[in-house]
Design an enzyme around this catalytic site. Sequence first.
Site, PDB file in Angstrom:
ATOM      1  N   LYS A   1       9.025 -40.194   6.444  1.00 48.15           N
ATOM      2  CA  LYS A   1       8.314 -39.197   5.650  1.00 48.15           C
ATOM      3  C   LYS A   1       8.284 -39.583   4.178  1.00 48.15           C
ATOM      4  CE  LYS A   1       8.310 -35.192   3.123  1.00 48.15           C
ATOM      5  NZ  LYS A   1       9.031 -34.803   1.902  1.00 48.15           N
TER       6      LYS A   1
ATOM      7  N   ASP B   1       6.315 -33.692   7.603  1.00 50.35           N
ATOM      8  CA  ASP B   1       7.566 -32.974   7.341  1.00 50.35           C
ATOM      9  C   ASP B   1       7.617 -31.771   8.276  1.00 50.35           C
ATOM     10  OD1 ASP B   1       5.880 -31.023   6.326  1.00 50.35           O
ATOM     11  OD2 ASP B   1       6.016 -31.830   4.317  1.00 50.35           O
TER      12      ASP B   1
END
Length: 222
Positions: free
Chosen positions: A120, A138
């Site tokens: 991420k 996320d």
Amino acid sequence: MNAATLRQVLNTIAEMFPDARCELNHRNPFELTIAVLLSAQCTDETVNKVTATLFEKYRSPHDYLSVPLEELENDIRRIGLFRNKAANIQKLCRMVIDLHGGDVPRTHEELTALPGVGRKTANVVMSNAFDVPAIAVDTHVERVSKRLGVAKPDDSVLEVEKKLMRRVPREEWTITHHRLIFFGRYHCKAQNPKCEVCPVLEHCKEGKARMKASLKKRSVSK
DNA sequence: AACTCGGGGCA
DNA sequence: TGCCCAGAGTT
């Protein structure tokens, strides 16, 4: 959900959040990397409060290595997981200096090799600092994608990312990432999502189920 | 796949 | 107070 329907849903979300853009304090790729690393499991606002002063004191990888670990820990103490993050920042700075000539690397492989930088964080750095199209998944993006039915409930983060990339034009990956985060944070929240006023409810599998359940609950309590 | 780290935000 | 969170690393 097919690509055409998703396109329609994303357009509606874009209208809901015309200025969707995650704003972390940063003036260059290095500061953005530090800010994103710090942001794990806490909000942008909290990170920005800390980095506002942090980035005045630490301006280069060398600066972070010039203080004892305990001092850096204390400087980011207001952020969750601060002990791990402080240690990772110093290791990261050491690697950036030794392996990359003092600059944050640009490739996904090199970025994720840095301590504290996972899939991420690497995607956020690439897309926001280096303008490489990317969808960073996320918890917001994951939750929203699964509620809408873009991904299956037990899909991994990587699978969610692949499905989104497959259904969204490459040049819209980054802005879609920002929009889905805003949608997840302010509207399709983890707790108490605003299904009753949701403009994409008709396309949302979980949303319709939630509304049905709440109606039934209301009629029973009467 | 489950567990840990952790202060902040929110009910 | 208690619960969850703009994750990543280890086992």
